[in-house]
Design an enzyme around this catalytic site. Structure first.
Site, short mmCIF file in Angstrom:
data_model
loop_
_atom_site.label_atom_id
_atom_site.label_comp_id
_atom_site.label_asym_id
_atom_site.label_seq_id
_atom_site.Cartn_x
_atom_site.Cartn_y
_atom_site.Cartn_z
N GLU A 47 9.59 10.52 4.23
CA GLU A 47 10.40 11.15 5.28
C GLU A 47 11.49 12.02 4.67
O GLU A 47 11.79 13.12 5.15
CB GLU A 47 11.09 10.09 6.15
CG GLU A 47 10.15 9.19 6.92
CD GLU A 47 9.77 7.95 6.14
OE1 GLU A 47 9.52 8.05 4.91
OE2 GLU A 47 9.71 6.88 6.74
N ALA A 149 -22.39 -0.46 -11.89
CA ALA A 149 -23.55 0.43 -11.84
C ALA A 149 -24.76 -0.41 -12.21
O ALA A 149 -24.73 -1.17 -13.18
CB ALA A 149 -23.38 1.57 -12.84
N LEU A 199 -11.01 1.91 -21.47
CA LEU A 199 -10.44 1.69 -20.12
C LEU A 199 -9.27 2.61 -19.79
O LEU A 199 -8.28 2.17 -19.21
CB LEU A 199 -10.02 0.22 -19.95
CG LEU A 199 -11.11 -0.84 -20.10
CD1 LEU A 199 -10.51 -2.24 -19.87
CD2 LEU A 199 -12.26 -0.61 -19.13
N GLY A 265 -17.77 -7.81 -16.45
CA GLY A 265 -19.20 -8.08 -16.37
C GLY A 265 -19.55 -9.11 -15.31
O GLY A 265 -18.70 -9.52 -14.51
C1 AOF Z 1 9.32 4.57 4.19
N1 AOF Z 1 8.80 5.71 3.70
O1 AOF Z 1 7.61 6.83 2.17
C2 AOF Z 1 7.68 4.51 1.99
C3 AOF Z 1 8.18 3.30 2.55
O2 AOF Z 1 12.19 0.01 -2.99
P1 AOF Z 1 12.14 1.15 -2.05
O3 AOF Z 1 13.49 1.58 -1.54
O4 AOF Z 1 11.36 2.31 -2.57
O5 AOF Z 1 11.40 0.62 -0.73
C4 AOF Z 1 10.06 0.22 -0.81
C5 AOF Z 1 9.59 -0.24 0.55
O6 AOF Z 1 9.75 0.77 1.53
C6 AOF Z 1 8.12 -0.56 0.55
O7 AOF Z 1 7.86 -1.90 0.19
C7 AOF Z 1 7.73 -0.29 1.98
O8 AOF Z 1 8.07 -1.38 2.82
C8 AOF Z 1 8.60 0.89 2.33
N2 AOF Z 1 7.87 2.12 1.98
N3 AOF Z 1 8.96 3.38 3.66
O9 AOF Z 1 10.11 4.61 5.12
C9 AOF Z 1 8.01 5.74 2.62
N4 AOF Z 1 6.89 4.50 0.89
ZN ZN Z 2 12.05 4.75 3.66
#
Ligand code: AOF
Ligand code: ZN
Length: 337
Positions: A47, A149, A199, A265
């Protein structure tokens, strides 16, 4: 929302332990004003990236997000506050945030006069970039994809253990690309001893990628020699002194892994299936017969047809002369508990 989902798709594998989220900002007239996706951990949430791009145009507009905006201060500030400060009038999102620390954003926004619509394209979002993270957050263990595979008769090698190459080049490249979206690759010591794999994730020119998944070897009997390629410095490696999938997965979750690729495996795969720890199967089936060779799966605790682990097929696609099948176990009872 489809645009937001596509943005999230682009950052798959880059955000763990955070979620890959996508966000779009529309101005008050409904025109595209901003777009963004979650930055790597410590960086801004989707956001905030999208709002930065929209600037003043966000005022009176709409935010479309794949996950409920967070209401907490974690590594970054609450997205709810960022949306309010920007003057967004409407928030549309797909899936509620199952992380109790971050959840509650919808209520916060409603309480401050924002119109909120939840559940938009929720099924698509659940099946897309959010899938592994949602599973991991709800269950406390990473989402596990088992990839293999095999020949048409289900063998992963010939009787003398030679296996180069059963699947086509197209299949091998496709399988390799999957390493870019996972946090860790798990094998057993048997695979290290037999194939000595490196890997790593590599690009089309075979150069190492910047981001490498954690390499994990389950080596209960301390059989991995110090000269193994998996121990080179191309990427980080974790050698775990256990063959118990649940312990290993707990350790990986605690290190921030949300999506794990099981490349081990037949014995290790059997142990994961028996423990109910396989959430997705990706099979590359090649039009070749091998007869007496090891099967893709050893004992998985399945002794009678009623115990068979049936898969719900997500997709079937031709890859060169091979067929790629993606399935998910449909016996939910076996995957948890
Ligand atoms: C959002 N927008 O793009 C994402 C969210 O440790 P932080 O502050 O980065 O928070 C991580 C948590 O925020 C994550 O576990 C999930 O609940 C939320 N992710 N929230 O508003 C985002 N990636
Ligand atoms: Zn957020």
């Amino acid at each position: 929302m489809r645009r937001a989902l596509a943005l999230a798709e682009n950052v798959r594998g880059l955000t763990s332990p955070n979620t890959p989220v996508g966000a779009v900002i529309l101005d008050a007239d409904g025109h595209l004003a901003g777009a963004g996706a979650t930055a790597p951990p410590g960086g801004p949430h989707a956001e905030v990236v999208a709002l930065q791009m929209a600037g003043e145009r966000a005022r009176g507009g709409t935010a479309v997000v794949t996950l409920e905006p967070c209401a907490h201060t974690g590594r970054t500030g609450p997205c709810t506050e960022a949306l309010l400060a920007a003057g967004v009038a409407t928030v549309v999102y797909a899936v509620d945030d199952p992380n109790p620390v971050a959840a509650g954003g919808a209520e916060v926004l409603r309480g401050r006069g924002v119109t909120v619509r939840a559940g938009v394209l929720a099924d698509e979002a659940e099946a897309g970039a959010l899938q592994a993270w949602l599973h991991a957050t709800r269950t406390g263990r990473p989402f596990v994809t088992w990839k293999f595979a095999a020949s048409l008769d289900g063998r992963v090698a010939a009787a003398d253990r030679t296996a180069r190459w059963i699947s086509s080049r197209a299949s091998r490249l496709d399988a390799h690309a999957f390493r870019d979206v996972v946090d860790a690759i798990v094998v057993g010591s048997g695979t290290v001893l037999a194939d000595d794999p490196q890997l790593t994730a590599r690009d089309a020119d075979d150069a190492l990628r910047d981001r490498q998944p954690l390499r994990v070897v389950l080596d209960r009997r301390h059989r991995v020699p110090p000269t193994a390629r998996v121990l080179d410095d191309a990427a980080e490696t974790l050698v775990l002194d256990t063959a118990v999938p649940r312990f290993a997965l707990k350790a990986l979750f605690d290190r921030g892994a949300r999506h794990v690729l099981l490349e081990g495996g037949p014995t290790l795969a059997g142990a994961f299936v028996e423990a109910g720890c396989v959430d997705e199967v990706i099979a590359y089936i090649a039009p070749v017969l091998l007869g007496a060779g090891p099967a893709a799966l050893n004992d998985a605790g399945i002794n009678t047809i009623a115990d068979a682990l049936r898969l719900h097929v997500e997709s079937i696609a031709p890859l060169g002369d091979d067929v790629k099948i993606v399935g998910r176990p449909s016996r939910a009872a076996r995957t948890e508990g």
